[in-house]
Motif scaffolding. Sequence first.
Motif, PDB file in Angstrom:
ATOM      1  N   LEU A 249       0.810  -1.219   0.000  1.00  0.00           N
ATOM      2  CA  LEU A 249       0.000   0.000   0.000  1.00  0.00           C
ATOM      3  C   LEU A 249       0.845   1.271   0.000  1.00  0.00           C
ATOM      4  O   LEU A 249       0.328   2.357  -0.305  1.00  0.00           O
ATOM      5  N   GLN A 250       2.105   1.164   0.310  1.00  0.00           N
ATOM      6  CA  GLN A 250       2.985   2.323   0.187  1.00  0.00           C
ATOM      7  C   GLN A 250       3.262   2.655  -1.274  1.00  0.00           C
ATOM      8  O   GLN A 250       3.592   3.794  -1.614  1.00  0.00           O
ATOM      9  N   GLU A 251       3.095   1.677  -2.140  1.00  0.00           N
ATOM     10  CA  GLU A 251       3.371   1.865  -3.565  1.00  0.00           C
ATOM     11  C   GLU A 251       2.109   2.156  -4.376  1.00  0.00           C
ATOM     12  O   GLU A 251       2.192   2.624  -5.497  1.00  0.00           O
ATOM     13  N   ARG A 252       0.943   1.863  -3.818  1.00  0.00           N
ATOM     14  CA  ARG A 252      -0.304   2.059  -4.561  1.00  0.00           C
ATOM     15  C   ARG A 252      -1.432   2.374  -3.590  1.00  0.00           C
ATOM     16  O   ARG A 252      -1.312   2.142  -2.385  1.00  0.00           O
ATOM     17  N   ASP A 253      -2.535   2.878  -4.123  1.00  0.00           N
ATOM     18  CA  ASP A 253      -3.655   3.292  -3.282  1.00  0.00           C
ATOM     19  C   ASP A 253      -4.476   2.117  -2.764  1.00  0.00           C
ATOM     20  O   ASP A 253      -5.119   2.216  -1.720  1.00  0.00           O
ATOM     21  N   ASP A 254      -4.480   1.034  -3.530  1.00  0.00           N
ATOM     22  CA  ASP A 254      -5.253  -0.128  -3.089  1.00  0.00           C
ATOM     23  C   ASP A 254      -4.619  -1.404  -3.629  1.00  0.00           C
ATOM     24  O   ASP A 254      -3.690  -1.364  -4.441  1.00  0.00           O
ATOM     25  N   ILE A 255      -5.118  -2.528  -3.157  1.00  0.00           N
ATOM     26  CA  ILE A 255      -4.651  -3.844  -3.605  1.00  0.00           C
ATOM     27  C   ILE A 255      -5.765  -4.473  -4.431  1.00  0.00           C
ATOM     28  O   ILE A 255      -6.901  -4.595  -3.967  1.00  0.00           O
ATOM     29  N   GLU A 256      -5.453  -4.839  -5.652  1.00  0.00           N
ATOM     30  CA  GLU A 256      -6.438  -5.444  -6.530  1.00  0.00           C
ATOM     31  C   GLU A 256      -6.027  -6.884  -6.820  1.00  0.00           C
ATOM     32  O   GLU A 256      -4.892  -7.149  -7.221  1.00  0.00           O
ATOM     33  N   ARG A 267     -11.048  -5.400  -4.992  1.00  0.00           N
ATOM     34  CA  ARG A 267     -10.198  -4.257  -4.646  1.00  0.00           C
ATOM     35  C   ARG A 267     -10.308  -3.974  -3.144  1.00  0.00           C
ATOM     36  O   ARG A 267     -11.400  -3.920  -2.581  1.00  0.00           O
ATOM     37  N   PHE A 268      -9.152  -3.810  -2.519  1.00  0.00           N
ATOM     38  CA  PHE A 268      -9.077  -3.494  -1.085  1.00  0.00           C
ATOM     39  C   PHE A 268      -8.244  -2.223  -0.914  1.00  0.00           C
ATOM     40  O   PHE A 268      -7.059  -2.198  -1.275  1.00  0.00           O
ATOM     41  N   ASP A 269      -8.863  -1.151  -0.380  1.00  0.00           N
ATOM     42  CA  ASP A 269      -8.106   0.067  -0.114  1.00  0.00           C
ATOM     43  C   ASP A 269      -7.502  -0.007   1.292  1.00  0.00           C
ATOM     44  O   ASP A 269      -7.599  -1.037   1.978  1.00  0.00           O
ATOM     45  N   LYS A 270      -6.904   1.085   1.734  1.00  0.00           N
ATOM     46  CA  LYS A 270      -6.203   1.063   3.018  1.00  0.00           C
ATOM     47  C   LYS A 270      -7.158   0.794   4.178  1.00  0.00           C
ATOM     48  O   LYS A 270      -6.807   0.089   5.137  1.00  0.00           O
ATOM     49  N   VAL A 271      -8.365   1.346   4.096  1.00  0.00           N
ATOM     50  CA  VAL A 271      -9.347   1.106   5.153  1.00  0.00           C
ATOM     51  C   VAL A 271      -9.756  -0.366   5.175  1.00  0.00           C
ATOM     52  O   VAL A 271      -9.867  -0.985   6.245  1.00  0.00           O
ATOM     53  N   LEU A 276      -9.405  -5.799   7.625  1.00  0.00           N
ATOM     54  CA  LEU A 276      -9.023  -7.199   7.536  1.00  0.00           C
ATOM     55  C   LEU A 276      -8.091  -7.594   8.668  1.00  0.00           C
ATOM     56  O   LEU A 276      -8.233  -8.665   9.279  1.00  0.00           O
ATOM     57  N   LEU A 277      -7.116  -6.741   8.927  1.00  0.00           N
ATOM     58  CA  LEU A 277      -6.091  -7.071   9.918  1.00  0.00           C
ATOM     59  C   LEU A 277      -6.622  -7.012  11.345  1.00  0.00           C
ATOM     60  O   LEU A 277      -6.173  -7.783  12.205  1.00  0.00           O
TER      61      LEU A 277
END
Length: 292
Positions: A249-256, A267-271, A276-277
Amino acid sequence: MKQQDCLRRFIFEEHGVRGEWVRLERSWQEAKQYQHLVNDAVDAQMGQALAAVVLLSATIKFKGAMIMQIQGSGDLKALVAQSSNDRQIRGLVRSEASVAGANLQEMIGEGGRLVLTVESDAEPYQGIVGVEAETLADVLRTYFTQSEQLDTRLWLFANKTHAAGLFIQELPSSNQDKADWEHIEILANTVTADELLSLDCEDLLHRLFHQEKVRIYAPETVEFKCNCSRQKIGGTLTALGRSELQAILQERDDIEVDCQFCGAQYRFDKVDVENLLTNPAAETDNNAPTRH
C-alpha cells in the motif's frame, strides 16, 4: 434435444461394472473463456481435465470440492480442474506463450505429477501419481490401479465446442469373473471421439453395449460456477501479514486481486486492509467493489 452439460450414471445389471458418461458444452465454453489457451492442444487438455474431474467426483460421496492438479517442468506449467459435489466446475491453465508437445506427457515435461484432492467436511483426501503416460485417461488409469486396486478405464475427448468422457469401473464388492470386466472393456474401447462428442448417452451405450442389460440413471446437471468471494480473497491477504500488506500500500492506493478461474476483480483500499487485519470476520461480499 441434445443432452449437454450433464452427467449420466449407469450400471451393467449382469456384470459387476458401473459407468458414467458426461458431455460439456456451455459449461466448457464458460470455463475456458477466462483462460489463455495458446493452441488447440492445450484447449483439448483443459476440456479433457474438466470432463475427467466431473466423472471422478461422481465416484464418491462427499460434500465439498474435488480438485485435480497437473503440474511439471514443461511448457504447460499447471492444469487445474475442479468439480463440487453438485457438479459445479471451474478450471485454469498456466503455460508458456508457446507450448510444444504432441501429448500431455510431453507438454507437462519432466517430473510431471497429478494430484487429486478432495476438500470436504470429512477427512481431507489427497492422492498423487506421476504423469508417465501420454494421455490423461491413461494417467488416471494408473492412479486407480495404485490407489484403489480397481479395474478402471476412461475415454476423454475435447474440441472447440464440446468436452466429453466415458468411465467404467468394476464394482468394489464384485466377485465377478475377470472375463466379465474384459468383455465390457473391449466393447467400450471401440468408442470414437466423434461418437463420444456427438451422441447422447442412451445412443452411445446402445451403440457400444446393445447386447447388455444397462440401467441408466437420471441426468445430473453440470454448470460452470466459481466459488471465489471477497471474504476468501480477504483471508488470503490476511495470511500475508501486516508488514507485507502495508509495503504494497505504500506503492499504490489499493490492492487489486484477480480470480484466476473467473476473472472477478477484488479491490481493497487502506481502510479495507486495516479492517481485515483488525477484524477479519467483518469483511463480507457486499462492502467493497468486485468487478467481472
